[in-house]
Design a protein around this motif. Structure first.
Motif, mmCIF file in Angstrom:
data_model
loop_
_atom_site.group_PDB
_atom_site.id
_atom_site.type_symbol
_atom_site.label_atom_id
_atom_site.label_comp_id
_atom_site.label_asym_id
_atom_site.label_seq_id
_atom_site.Cartn_x
_atom_site.Cartn_y
_atom_site.Cartn_z
ATOM 1 N N ARG A 301 0.802 -1.347 -0.302
ATOM 2 C CA ARG A 301 0.261 0.624 0.145
ATOM 3 C C ARG A 301 1.385 1.222 -0.300
ATOM 4 N N MET A 302 1.808 1.245 0.789
ATOM 5 C CA MET A 302 3.236 2.583 1.255
ATOM 6 C C MET A 302 2.683 2.847 -0.368
ATOM 7 N N THR A 303 3.536 1.417 -0.760
ATOM 8 C CA THR A 303 4.788 1.917 -1.922
ATOM 9 C C THR A 303 3.735 2.309 -3.028
ATOM 10 N N ALA A 304 2.607 1.652 -3.677
ATOM 11 C CA ALA A 304 1.371 2.485 -4.250
ATOM 12 C C ALA A 304 0.912 4.087 -4.059
ATOM 13 N N CYS A 305 0.703 4.516 -2.571
ATOM 14 C CA CYS A 305 1.016 5.630 -2.840
ATOM 15 C C CYS A 305 2.213 6.910 -3.252
ATOM 16 N N ALA A 306 3.563 5.709 -3.243
ATOM 17 C CA ALA A 306 4.777 6.853 -3.478
ATOM 18 C C ALA A 306 4.245 6.922 -4.791
ATOM 19 N N GLU A 307 3.824 5.827 -5.591
ATOM 20 C CA GLU A 307 4.568 5.793 -6.822
ATOM 21 C C GLU A 307 2.855 6.892 -7.681
ATOM 22 N N GLU A 308 2.095 6.881 -6.983
ATOM 23 C CA GLU A 308 0.652 7.599 -7.324
ATOM 24 C C GLU A 308 1.485 9.232 -7.266
ATOM 25 N N VAL A 309 2.620 10.138 -6.561
ATOM 26 C CA VAL A 309 3.105 11.155 -6.886
ATOM 27 C C VAL A 309 3.299 11.169 -8.673
ATOM 28 N N LEU A 310 4.139 10.131 -8.708
ATOM 29 C CA LEU A 310 4.582 10.352 -9.552
ATOM 30 C C LEU A 310 3.900 9.644 -11.203
ATOM 31 N N LYS A 311 2.900 8.583 -10.854
ATOM 32 C CA LYS A 311 1.616 8.705 -11.874
ATOM 33 C C LYS A 311 0.826 9.938 -12.469
ATOM 34 N N ARG A 312 0.589 11.403 -11.086
ATOM 35 C CA ARG A 312 0.191 12.489 -11.268
ATOM 36 C C ARG A 312 1.381 13.141 -12.164
ATOM 37 N N LEU A 313 1.755 13.257 -11.871
ATOM 38 C CA LEU A 313 2.926 14.024 -12.316
ATOM 39 C C LEU A 313 3.535 13.993 -13.671
ATOM 40 N N GLY A 314 3.418 12.483 -14.355
ATOM 41 C CA GLY A 314 3.084 12.325 -15.392
ATOM 42 C C GLY A 314 5.012 11.653 -15.945
ATOM 43 N N LEU A 315 5.266 11.150 -15.061
ATOM 44 C CA LEU A 315 7.186 10.733 -14.964
ATOM 45 C C LEU A 315 6.963 9.698 -15.355
ATOM 46 N N HIS A 316 7.752 9.057 -15.960
ATOM 47 C CA HIS A 316 8.768 7.674 -16.620
ATOM 48 C C HIS A 316 9.093 7.158 -15.570
ATOM 49 N N PHE A 317 8.872 5.640 -14.541
ATOM 50 C CA PHE A 317 9.512 5.338 -13.629
ATOM 51 C C PHE A 317 9.728 3.734 -13.353
ATOM 52 N N ARG A 318 10.451 3.655 -12.795
ATOM 53 C CA ARG A 318 10.405 2.279 -12.545
ATOM 54 C C ARG A 318 10.632 1.203 -11.215
ATOM 55 N N THR A 319 9.396 0.414 -10.919
ATOM 56 C CA THR A 319 9.714 -0.007 -9.871
ATOM 57 C C THR A 319 11.019 -1.523 -9.631
ATOM 58 N N MET A 320 11.717 -1.257 -8.292
ATOM 59 C CA MET A 320 12.536 -2.000 -8.353
ATOM 60 C C MET A 320 12.692 -2.901 -7.282
ATOM 61 N N THR A 321 12.276 -4.220 -7.134
ATOM 62 C CA THR A 321 12.468 -4.946 -5.406
ATOM 63 C C THR A 321 14.367 -5.428 -5.469
#
Length: 426
Positions: A301-321
């Protein structure tokens, strides 16, 4: 901090886990320290028991008018009283030695964490968005900012030395807008409680989240012995230190927008140009305090909250384990968000979200009580960036660069920019 009882029961598991983190096996040494501690404690308890018993025997001897026995018992008690302070000191020394060794031990990775040595062994969990497509040349943020006349490293160096930046005008406002956007998103939509907390803390707070004693060189210390926080994780997590919480109140979710201070020890020669690696920077921090059963789901859930910031800004990103060798000291599992920076033609970390199990809960002595349960359990903690404001500013500058050198403001930030839609050189 790990539980010595668990270590005694699982020495092979500990050593194998440490091996995956690039650390030497220590279970035998820790058990030896614990054996010493137990032996001294037992010796002291035996002496106390004998002193108490002898004291009672004195009364019985005197009642029987056996003066010789009473004198002998009195001498024994006196000798025990003289000897016990040294044994008590041995006990304190043995306890301190074990606690110090345990405090320097990193957390144990979850079984599903990929095994590896460094960042090259991290695994892509998912990729979001696409790289920007344009005909003009990409530029690094410092080239863009200096060309706009709103990013000044020379004046910052005059004020404070290297790894500081002065932002002015619309670029300074854009940085502020990013921070406000993040804190508003997390408090109004993601259920986090905003906290305004101190920027200076005592040793105990740094110990509680794992910065001390091992990473003192990475921190800044004030003249009165306090520490400047390297992240608001320290203050937000320690809000519950020493407390007993009701399980029904969990999870607790906190967020704060604060400056962070890091000495960047060991980073000489890395990212020396620009503001990617700074001694002082703004960050929006996320912290969750939860029970054992909910921690893994809370991490997602927390990771999804952080990802949402970048999604709202329209930024390209990847999530790494992150692999075992690249995780932080307190983490059992970590996701890094890496945003695409066209100027560097590379992904760079902008957020780290970690689940720590009860590792920090033990260090803070923060516990919870389940409904209808008498036994107390240590809380489980999580922390993440939601996100690093300075690095997000860099990403916006480089991804929204126009051919004429101006920066288009992402739609999500328009309410915070006073009607400004583009940043141009004055």
């Amino acid at each position: 901090m790990l539980d010595i009882k668990w270590i005694r029961d699982n020495p092979d598991i500990l050593d194998e886990a440490l091996k995956t983190r690039g650390a030497e096996p220590v279970s035998a040494a820790l058990i030896a320290l614990d054996d010493t501690r137990r032996s001294v404690i037992q010796k002291l308890q035996d002496m106390q028991s004998r002193r108490n018993a002898a004291s009672k025997e004195i009364g019985a001897a005197m009642a029987q008018k056996n003066a010789e026995l009473a004198d002998r018992l009195k001498a024994e008690v006196a000798d025990l009283k003289d000897t016990m302070p040294a044994v008590e000191q041995d006990e304190r020394t043995a306890i301190a030695a074990l606690e110090d060794a345990l405090s320097r031990l990193p957390n144990i990775p979850f079984e599903d964490v990929p095994v590896g040595k460094d960042e090259h062994d991290n695994v892509v969990a998912r990729v979001t968005g696409e790289k920007p497509r344009w005909n003009h040349q990409a530029k690094e943020h410092f080239e863009i900012g200096e060309a706009l006349g709103m990013m000044d490293f020379d004046r910052a160096s005059k004020l404070s030395g290297s790894r500081f930046t002065v932002l002015t005008g619309q670029l300074a406002r854009l940085e502020r807008a990013l921070g406000q956007f993040m804190i508003d998103l997390h408090t109004t939509e993601h259920g986090y409680t905003e906290v305004s907390s101190p920027l200076m803390v005592r040793d105990e707070a740094m110990f509680g989240t794992g910065q001390l004693p091992k990473f003192a060189e990475d921190l800044f210390r004030t003249t009165d012995g306090r520490w400047l926080i390297p992240t608001a994780e320290v203050t937000l997590t320690n809000l519950v230190s020493g407390e007993i919480l009701d399980q029904e109140t969990l999870p607790l979710r906190f967020t704060a927008l604060t400056p962070s201070f890091r000495s960047e020890a060991g980073s000489a020669g890395r990212d020396t140009r620009g503001m990617l690696r700074q001694h002082q920077f703004w960050k929006c921090e996320l912290v969750s305090i939860t029970d054992a059963e909910s921690a893994v789901a809370e991490h997602e859930r927390m990771t999804a909250c952080a990802e949402e910031v970048l999604k709202r800004l329209g930024l390209h990103f990847r999530t790494m384990t992150l692999c075992t060798g690249d995780m932080g000291f307190s983490a059992r599992k970590t996701y890094d968000l890496e945003v695409w920076l066209p100027g560097q033609d590379a992904f760079r970390e902008i957020s780290s979200c970690s689940v720590c199990g009860d590792f920090q809960g033990r260090r803070m002595n923060a516990r919870y009580r389940g409904k209808d349960e008498k036994a107390l359990k240590f809380v489980h903690t999580l922390n993440g960036s939601g996100t690093a404001v300075g690095r997000c500013l860099i990403a916006v500058m480089e991804n929204y660069l126009e051919e004429d050198g101006s920066i288009t403001i992402p739609d999500a930030l328009l309410p915070y920019m006073g009607g400004l839609k583009k940043i141009e050189r004055a």
